[in-house]
Design a protein around this motif. Structure first.
Motif, PDB file in Angstrom:
ATOM      1  N   VAL A 166      -0.719  15.882 -12.135  1.00  0.00           N
ATOM      2  CA  VAL A 166       0.690  15.784 -12.522  1.00  0.00           C
ATOM      3  C   VAL A 166       1.591  15.983 -11.307  1.00  0.00           C
ATOM      4  O   VAL A 166       2.580  15.247 -11.115  1.00  0.00           O
ATOM      5  CB  VAL A 166       1.015  16.822 -13.618  1.00  0.00           C
ATOM      6  N   MET A 167       1.255  16.940 -10.467  1.00  0.00           N
ATOM      7  CA  MET A 167       2.070  17.189  -9.277  1.00  0.00           C
ATOM      8  C   MET A 167       2.035  15.988  -8.335  1.00  0.00           C
ATOM      9  O   MET A 167       3.062  15.600  -7.770  1.00  0.00           O
ATOM     10  CB  MET A 167       1.566  18.442  -8.553  1.00  0.00           C
ATOM     11  N   GLU A 168       0.863  15.392  -8.146  1.00  0.00           N
ATOM     12  CA  GLU A 168       0.757  14.212  -7.289  1.00  0.00           C
ATOM     13  C   GLU A 168       1.603  13.069  -7.843  1.00  0.00           C
ATOM     14  O   GLU A 168       2.320  12.388  -7.108  1.00  0.00           O
ATOM     15  CB  GLU A 168      -0.701  13.775  -7.163  1.00  0.00           C
ATOM     16  N   LEU A 169       1.534  12.854  -9.137  1.00  0.00           N
ATOM     17  CA  LEU A 169       2.296  11.766  -9.743  1.00  0.00           C
ATOM     18  C   LEU A 169       3.800  12.035  -9.658  1.00  0.00           C
ATOM     19  O   LEU A 169       4.593  11.109  -9.452  1.00  0.00           O
ATOM     20  CB  LEU A 169       1.877  11.585 -11.201  1.00  0.00           C
ATOM     21  N   LEU A 170       4.197  13.303  -9.808  1.00  0.00           N
ATOM     22  CA  LEU A 170       5.607  13.639  -9.683  1.00  0.00           C
ATOM     23  C   LEU A 170       6.112  13.377  -8.270  1.00  0.00           C
ATOM     24  O   LEU A 170       7.223  12.871  -8.074  1.00  0.00           O
ATOM     25  CB  LEU A 170       5.831  15.112 -10.058  1.00  0.00           C
ATOM     26  N   ILE A 171       5.295  13.702  -7.266  1.00  0.00           N
ATOM     27  CA  ILE A 171       5.690  13.456  -5.882  1.00  0.00           C
ATOM     28  C   ILE A 171       5.833  11.966  -5.634  1.00  0.00           C
ATOM     29  O   ILE A 171       6.804  11.497  -5.029  1.00  0.00           O
ATOM     30  CB  ILE A 171       4.652  14.077  -4.920  1.00  0.00           C
ATOM     31  N   ARG A 172       4.852  11.176  -6.114  1.00  0.00           N
ATOM     32  CA  ARG A 172       4.918   9.718  -5.949  1.00  0.00           C
ATOM     33  C   ARG A 172       6.176   9.166  -6.633  1.00  0.00           C
ATOM     34  O   ARG A 172       6.892   8.327  -6.072  1.00  0.00           O
ATOM     35  CB  ARG A 172       3.680   9.063  -6.543  1.00  0.00           C
ATOM     36  N   THR A 173       6.447   9.643  -7.856  1.00  0.00           N
ATOM     37  CA  THR A 173       7.607   9.156  -8.595  1.00  0.00           C
ATOM     38  C   THR A 173       8.900   9.513  -7.870  1.00  0.00           C
ATOM     39  O   THR A 173       9.834   8.698  -7.791  1.00  0.00           O
ATOM     40  CB  THR A 173       7.628   9.755 -10.012  1.00  0.00           C
ATOM     41  N   TYR A 174       8.955  10.700  -7.307  1.00  0.00           N
ATOM     42  CA  TYR A 174      10.149  11.154  -6.596  1.00  0.00           C
ATOM     43  C   TYR A 174      10.458  10.229  -5.426  1.00  0.00           C
ATOM     44  O   TYR A 174      11.586   9.757  -5.271  1.00  0.00           O
ATOM     45  CB  TYR A 174       9.960  12.583  -6.101  1.00  0.00           C
ATOM     46  N   TYR A 175       9.457   9.960  -4.602  1.00  0.00           N
ATOM     47  CA  TYR A 175       9.693   9.133  -3.424  1.00  0.00           C
ATOM     48  C   TYR A 175       9.967   7.677  -3.789  1.00  0.00           C
ATOM     49  O   TYR A 175      10.846   7.033  -3.226  1.00  0.00           O
ATOM     50  CB  TYR A 175       8.497   9.216  -2.474  1.00  0.00           C
ATOM     51  N   LEU A 222       0.841  -1.193   0.000  1.00  0.00           N
ATOM     52  CA  LEU A 222       0.000   0.000   0.000  1.00  0.00           C
ATOM     53  C   LEU A 222       0.881   1.249   0.000  1.00  0.00           C
ATOM     54  O   LEU A 222       1.832   1.351   0.769  1.00  0.00           O
ATOM     55  CB  LEU A 222      -0.901   0.020   1.236  1.00  0.00           C
ATOM     56  N   ASN A 223       0.567   2.191  -0.863  1.00  0.00           N
ATOM     57  CA  ASN A 223       1.270   3.477  -0.876  1.00  0.00           C
ATOM     58  C   ASN A 223       0.299   4.540  -0.383  1.00  0.00           C
ATOM     59  O   ASN A 223      -0.514   5.067  -1.147  1.00  0.00           O
ATOM     60  CB  ASN A 223       1.771   3.816  -2.283  1.00  0.00           C
ATOM     61  N   LEU A 224       0.374   4.844   0.907  1.00  0.00           N
ATOM     62  CA  LEU A 224      -0.582   5.758   1.524  1.00  0.00           C
ATOM     63  C   LEU A 224      -0.045   7.184   1.514  1.00  0.00           C
ATOM     64  O   LEU A 224       1.128   7.423   1.791  1.00  0.00           O
ATOM     65  CB  LEU A 224      -0.861   5.326   2.967  1.00  0.00           C
ATOM     66  N   TYR A 225      -0.926   8.130   1.231  1.00  0.00           N
ATOM     67  CA  TYR A 225      -0.600   9.549   1.245  1.00  0.00           C
ATOM     68  C   TYR A 225      -1.921  10.304   1.280  1.00  0.00           C
ATOM     69  O   TYR A 225      -3.004   9.711   1.161  1.00  0.00           O
ATOM     70  CB  TYR A 225       0.218   9.941   0.007  1.00  0.00           C
ATOM     71  N   GLY A 226      -1.854  11.638   1.440  1.00  0.00           N
ATOM     72  CA  GLY A 226      -3.077  12.426   1.485  1.00  0.00           C
ATOM     73  C   GLY A 226      -4.023  11.930   2.566  1.00  0.00           C
ATOM     74  O   GLY A 226      -3.668  11.786   3.720  1.00  0.00           O
ATOM     75  N   GLU A 227      -5.272  11.668   2.170  1.00  0.00           N
ATOM     76  CA  GLU A 227      -6.266  11.081   3.069  1.00  0.00           C
ATOM     77  C   GLU A 227      -6.609   9.661   2.614  1.00  0.00           C
ATOM     78  O   GLU A 227      -7.720   9.183   2.808  1.00  0.00           O
ATOM     79  CB  GLU A 227      -7.547  11.941   3.072  1.00  0.00           C
ATOM     80  N   MET A 228      -5.632   8.971   2.016  1.00  0.00           N
ATOM     81  CA  MET A 228      -5.888   7.680   1.408  1.00  0.00           C
ATOM     82  C   MET A 228      -6.213   6.577   2.410  1.00  0.00           C
ATOM     83  O   MET A 228      -6.651   5.499   2.009  1.00  0.00           O
ATOM     84  CB  MET A 228      -4.692   7.251   0.544  1.00  0.00           C
ATOM     85  N   HIS A 229      -5.984   6.820   3.703  1.00  0.00           N
ATOM     86  CA  HIS A 229      -6.363   5.794   4.676  1.00  0.00           C
ATOM     87  C   HIS A 229      -7.861   5.528   4.628  1.00  0.00           C
ATOM     88  O   HIS A 229      -8.321   4.463   5.033  1.00  0.00           O
ATOM     89  CB  HIS A 229      -5.951   6.220   6.088  1.00  0.00           C
ATOM     90  N   TYR A 264      -6.869   5.603 -15.699  1.00  0.00           N
ATOM     91  CA  TYR A 264      -6.236   6.290 -16.810  1.00  0.00           C
ATOM     92  C   TYR A 264      -4.713   6.369 -16.739  1.00  0.00           C
ATOM     93  O   TYR A 264      -4.100   6.996 -17.592  1.00  0.00           O
ATOM     94  CB  TYR A 264      -6.783   7.729 -16.906  1.00  0.00           C
ATOM     95  N   PHE A 265      -4.111   5.753 -15.710  1.00  0.00           N
ATOM     96  CA  PHE A 265      -2.665   5.902 -15.548  1.00  0.00           C
ATOM     97  C   PHE A 265      -1.910   5.423 -16.786  1.00  0.00           C
ATOM     98  O   PHE A 265      -0.950   6.051 -17.215  1.00  0.00           O
ATOM     99  CB  PHE A 265      -2.193   5.119 -14.318  1.00  0.00           C
ATOM    100  N   GLN A 266      -2.315   4.302 -17.369  1.00  0.00           N
ATOM    101  CA  GLN A 266      -1.638   3.785 -18.548  1.00  0.00           C
ATOM    102  C   GLN A 266      -2.318   4.223 -19.842  1.00  0.00           C
ATOM    103  O   GLN A 266      -1.814   3.953 -20.921  1.00  0.00           O
ATOM    104  CB  GLN A 266      -1.586   2.253 -18.486  1.00  0.00           C
TER     105      GLN A 266
END
Length: 319
Positions: A290-299, A169-176, A228-230
């Motif tokens: 795009v910003m969310e995906l960039l943050i995920r990719t960075y980490y 699980l990759n949790l962030y934001g309010e994803m819990h 839509y990610f792919q």
């Protein structure tokens, strides 16, 4: 109930200003898991009261305390606890005593059957205010309609995971709030069981109306990533086509007004403003994605975690 497993269990509980609940919660977990091999992992999300001191003063060897360097929110606190957990089965719950640890053994029995990767609770006779229950019902309805996943209570924190699913699980934001949906997207087989629900024992709820908007935004992002990610063209291409079609229709309408009725279309700025608002909304939404995906990719690409741990203690002793 008979002991259903000798495997190590990790009970992961985020804490934020729960000084009046920590001791009683620990006692109830001990009572409910008597005979089991388990660790209790408390994550102090930079509490402003004596929560971490109370946990340390218990000097309980089964209690592991993770102190975060600042307040990251419940999702990242959970992520820190899950990353630290060593158990073959990982149990999550809230720290306000609204979840009942006595439900854990029955949930474990379903996990031990080997048919399910996640056992999630359905809170019976919820003891929450309308401020919490109404947004929860709306979110559950939206998830069911959009994803076709029939989960009756996405907001129940009491869950039992297999280690593999929890660690993915990759949790962030309010994803819990959408852990069950995230697990489903990872291919988890899910079982729902009724669980008890109690009124908050002490302290103040951290739930406010502003969280509703965060939950909706995170759900939109999650569904975008899923669908839509792919295939981003399926989203942006359709939007682009619809906007082009709308622009053509507007121009045809204006042409008919100009030629057929001789009206001056240069005095109609409302249509232009409408188009500008639509385009601006799409731009803001896509920039956010795009910003969310960039943050995920960075980490993820650098194997970094979006939280920082200040200290870890076991039984009140720093490690």
């Amino acid at each position: 109930m008979d002991i259903v497993t000798s495997s190590l269990l990790s009970v992961v509980v985020p804490l934020y200003n729960e000084e009046d609940n920590a001791v009683l919660l620990t006692q109830k977990i001990h009572e409910s898991l008597a005979g089991y091999n388990y660790q209790i992992i408390y994550i102090d999300d930079f509490s402003t009261d004596r929560t971490k001191q109370v946990v340390k003063e218990m000097q309980d060897d089964k209690v592991h305390l993770i102190e975060l360097k600042k307040n990251y929110g419940q999702s990242l606190a959970l992520a820190a606890g899950i990353d630290y957990a060593e158990g073959e089965y990982i149990i999550t719950m809230d720290g306000d005593l609204q979840n009942d640890p006595s439900d854990i053994p029955e949930m474990l029995s379903y996990a031990m059957s080997g048919e399910f990767d996640l056992i999630t609770g359905i809170r019976q006779k919820r003891k929450d205010s309308l401020v919490k229950k109404i947004p929860s019902k709306i979110a559950n309805f939206l998830v069911r309609r959009v994803t076709k996943l029939d989960i009756k209570d996405n907001g129940c924190a009491l869950k039992v995971f297999t280690k593999d699913i929890a660690k993915d699980l990759n949790l962030y934001g309010e994803m819990h709030r959408f852990i069950t949906l995230l697990a489903h997207l990872e291919g988890a087989q899910i079982k729902q069981v009724p669980v008890k629900h109690h009124a908050r024992h002490a302290g103040v709820s951290k739930y406010g109306l502003e969280r509703v908007f965060k939950v909706v935004a995170d759900m939109m992002l999650l569904l975008f990533i899923r669908k839509y990610f792919q295939r981003p063209i399926h989203l942006f291409g359709i939007f682009g086509f619809l906007l082009i079609l709308l622009g053509i229709l507007i121009n045809v309408y204006l042409l008919v007004i100009k030629i057929g009725f001789g009206e001056d279309i240069g005095t109609r700025p409302l249509l232009m403003f409408g188009m500008m608002f639509i385009l601006a909304g799409i731009q803001l939404f896509t920039i956010g994605i795009v910003m969310e995906l960039l943050i995920r990719t960075y980490y993820e690409s650098q194997n970094k975690r979006p939280y920082r741990v200040k200290k870890v203690s076991i039984g009140g002793t720093a490690q």
